[in-house]
Motif scaffolding. Structure first.
Motif, mmCIF file in Angstrom:
data_model
loop_
_atom_site.group_PDB
_atom_site.id
_atom_site.type_symbol
_atom_site.label_atom_id
_atom_site.label_comp_id
_atom_site.label_asym_id
_atom_site.label_seq_id
_atom_site.Cartn_x
_atom_site.Cartn_y
_atom_site.Cartn_z
ATOM 1 N N LYS A 1 0.512 -1.170 0.300
ATOM 2 C CA LYS A 1 -0.094 0.316 -0.168
ATOM 3 C C LYS A 1 0.709 1.303 0.072
ATOM 4 O O LYS A 1 1.701 1.230 0.985
ATOM 5 N N PHE B 1 -9.540 7.110 5.562
ATOM 6 C CA PHE B 1 -7.891 6.997 4.779
ATOM 7 C C PHE B 1 -7.678 7.945 3.470
ATOM 8 O O PHE B 1 -6.850 7.626 3.146
ATOM 9 N N ARG C 1 -6.093 11.682 2.439
ATOM 10 C CA ARG C 1 -4.797 12.579 2.665
ATOM 11 C C ARG C 1 -5.794 13.587 3.672
ATOM 12 O O ARG C 1 -5.313 13.742 3.923
ATOM 13 N N GLY D 1 -8.324 13.923 5.555
ATOM 14 C CA GLY D 1 -9.146 13.355 7.007
ATOM 15 C C GLY D 1 -9.710 13.583 6.473
ATOM 16 O O GLY D 1 -10.777 13.777 5.639
ATOM 17 N N ASP E 1 3.574 13.073 3.801
ATOM 18 C CA ASP E 1 1.897 12.812 4.148
ATOM 19 C C ASP E 1 1.818 11.993 4.856
ATOM 20 O O ASP E 1 2.743 10.727 4.665
ATOM 21 N N TRP E 2 0.791 12.469 6.067
ATOM 22 C CA TRP E 2 0.422 10.984 7.224
ATOM 23 C C TRP E 2 1.128 9.444 6.610
ATOM 24 O O TRP E 2 0.692 8.595 7.432
ATOM 25 N N ARG E 3 -0.460 9.580 5.312
ATOM 26 C CA ARG E 3 -0.735 8.434 4.855
ATOM 27 C C ARG E 3 0.027 7.091 4.652
ATOM 28 O O ARG E 3 0.398 6.257 4.994
ATOM 29 N N ALA F 1 1.582 5.875 8.559
ATOM 30 C CA ALA F 1 -0.180 4.929 8.755
ATOM 31 C C ALA F 1 0.427 4.150 8.229
ATOM 32 O O ALA F 1 0.459 3.192 8.303
ATOM 33 N N ALA F 2 0.744 3.776 6.583
ATOM 34 C CA ALA F 2 1.475 2.382 6.180
ATOM 35 C C ALA F 2 2.633 1.730 6.487
ATOM 36 O O ALA F 2 2.544 0.147 6.655
ATOM 37 N N TYR G 1 -5.412 4.584 12.503
ATOM 38 C CA TYR G 1 -5.752 5.848 11.560
ATOM 39 C C TYR G 1 -6.723 7.071 12.278
ATOM 40 O O TYR G 1 -5.836 7.966 11.813
ATOM 41 N N TRP H 1 -3.470 8.721 13.593
ATOM 42 C CA TRP H 1 -2.337 9.812 12.607
ATOM 43 C C TRP H 1 -3.415 10.794 12.062
ATOM 44 O O TRP H 1 -2.927 11.736 12.160
ATOM 45 N N LEU H 2 -4.581 10.235 12.038
ATOM 46 C CA LEU H 2 -5.118 11.506 11.251
ATOM 47 C C LEU H 2 -5.521 12.611 12.703
ATOM 48 O O LEU H 2 -4.676 14.798 12.959
#
Ligand SMILES: Cc1cc2nc3c(=O)[nH]c(=O)nc-3n(C[C@H](O)[C@H](O)[C@H](O)COP(=O)(O)OP(=O)(O)OC[C@H]3O[C@@H](n4cnc5c(N)ncnc54)[C@H](O)[C@@H]3O)c2cc1C
Length: 421
Positions: free
Chosen positions: A43, A295, A297, A299, A358-360, A363-364, A379, A382-383
């Motif tokens: 991912k 999920f 970007r 949020g 990028d926070w995602r 999180a990944a 998630y 992280w958000l």
């Protein structure tokens, strides 16, 4: 009626509402777990399931299978796409229905939708501390701030009791189906790191040992509120690992906490365990309310920020940033599959607010590495840290130098992990 019971994040026999319901509403149950083959993909360029998490999952499946065999049943463990594998099993065994526990995440919901096109499914709500059908508000009206949620919940607190362990399941004759090994799945088994704080053995049995151990002494649960921000040793419960896979339930934890209070008296430590489990429920409910937005970007606030800068991201993953406190936490994570809550907050803030990534991606990486990965908790947190979640503060930016001075004043923790490079 013959039914399939599809285990998801509920790998336990005690307080398993979904499995109990399947047993109560059928004459024969076929217990099944599908190792989703999408876990072997990536991912945003990050492998979805790293070795620590996979080891923990396989151990948990083995423990569940042993438990089912002890009561005359079996656990079929297959690798595949559940949306095809479950209907195939139901047709092969002439089952009329599928029972399963609820699970969070949009991909999980899509799989369930596809299965429903082929066979009726009864999805039983699972995993919460509270009863999600008995809250003082509808899902859409969930307060956007945790404190408002907590105050409303505490006005009329009602935590359902866990249900007893399942003693018998009527299962049709099934051939033995052993849990695959890491090697059979094409993965190298992780080598236990000498500096790890725990072995994190998977399964309900190990989860209960941990629960009883942590809640047996005022030195642990009784001091939880004081110690929970620690970085080395037994600073917190570590229940998250077993909770993430459903090897123990939040209601069973609360029952044991109440038993502790009956012997030792309630104090800040025992209350704070409830408080944190409430945070866990809160993020689950946020996930239910916001679905796919969790999920994205931007949020929950539609406010995108941070770049998909892979070279900065890689330096963060490897623990090669300009901040050794962050590096130490990242090295602990990749070496053991674990990081403290204090560490998680700092490294997340650093990636997003100092490195502008990028926070995602962060999180990944956590999803791949953490032995306790949980969709809603990961998630949701992280958000929150990235400033696009349920945080009343506009910018939750941690000053890592001040954090290190406060939580690791002698650099004991930092040196423990950074020195080993
Ligand atoms: C960026 C980030 C990512 C995270 N990802 C995850 C994740 O994937 N899985 C996960 O379980 N937790 C996650 N957390 C929350 C928290 O860090 C862990 O639950 C906690 O560190 C687990 O250790 P413990 O079981 O010893 O917790 P304890 O401190 O002993 O707390 C007891 C239980 O309360 C719950 N809890 C504690 N803190 C939180 C919190 N901040 N949010 C929600 N529930 C909480 C957990 O279920 C935990 O097991 C994340 C936090 C951050 C900041």
């Amino acid at each position: 009626m013959r039914v399939v019971y599809w285990f998801r994040n509920d790998l336990r026999l005690t307080d398993n509402v979904g499995l109990s319901s399947a047993i109560a509403n059928s004459s024969e149950v076929i217990p099944v777990y599908i190792i989703n083959k999408s876990l072997f993909t990536s991912k945003l360029g990050v492998p979805r399931m790293g070795p620590h998490r996979m080891r923990f999952l396989l151990e948990s499946l083995q423990d569940l299978q042993n438990g089912l065999r002890e009561i005359g049943s079996e656990l079929m463990v297959l690798v595949g796409d559940p949306s095809y594998a479950i209907p195939k099993i139901t047709s092969e065994f002439e089952a009329e229905m599928v029972f399963c526990s609820s699970s969070q995440g949009t991909e999980e919901a899509l799989i369930l939708k596809k299965i429903r096109e082929n066979i009726p499914v009864s999805e039983i709500s699972d995993g919460y501390l509270l009863d999600p059908n008995n809250l003082p508000f509808n899902s859409a009206d969930l307060p956007n701030v945790f404190t408002q949620f907590r105050i409303q919940i505490e006005k009329n607190l009602n935590i359902p009791q866990p249900i007893p362990r399942i003693q018998h399941i009527q299962t049709p004759p099934l051939s033995r189906c052993d849990v695959p090994t890491m090697e059979q799945l094409g993965l190298a088994a992780p080598v236990p790191h000498p500096k790890r704080i725990d072995d994190f053995r998977g399964g309900e049995h190990a989860g209960w040992i941990r629960l009883q151990h942590y809640c047996s002494s005022p030195e642990r649960l009784g001091r939880y509120k004081e110690t929970r921000n620690g970085l080395i040793g037994e600073y917190s419960s570590r229940f998250s690992a077993w909770l993430s896979i459903g090897a123990i339930s939040a209601r069973s934890i609360m029952k044991v906490v109440k038993e502790y209070e009956a012997v030792h008296g309630a104090n800040d430590g025992s209350y704070w365990m409830f408080f944190e489990l409430l945070w866990r429920d809160y993020f689950r409910l946020v996930c239910d309310k916001y679905g796919a937005k969790m999920f994205l970007r931007g949020g929950l606030k539609d406010k995108p920020s941070g770049d998909l800068n892979m070279s900065k991201f890689q330096s963060w993953c490897k623990g090669e940033t300009a901040c050794d406190f962050v590096n130490a936490n990242m090295i602990e994570l990749s070496s053991t599959g674990w990081m403290s809550n204090r560490g998680r907050q700092n490294v997340a803030s650093f990636l997003v607010h100092e490195m502008g990534v990028d926070w995602r991606l962060g999180a990944a990486w956590f999803e791949s590495m953490l032995v306790d990965f949980d969709v809603a908790n990961n998630y949701g947190n992280w958000l929150y840290l990235a400033g696009v979640g349920n945080d009343p503060r506009p910018n939750r930016r941690f000053n890592t130098a001040l954090q290190q001075a406060q939580y690791d004043p002698k650099s004991e923790y930092t040196n423990r992990w950074v020195e080993q490079k």
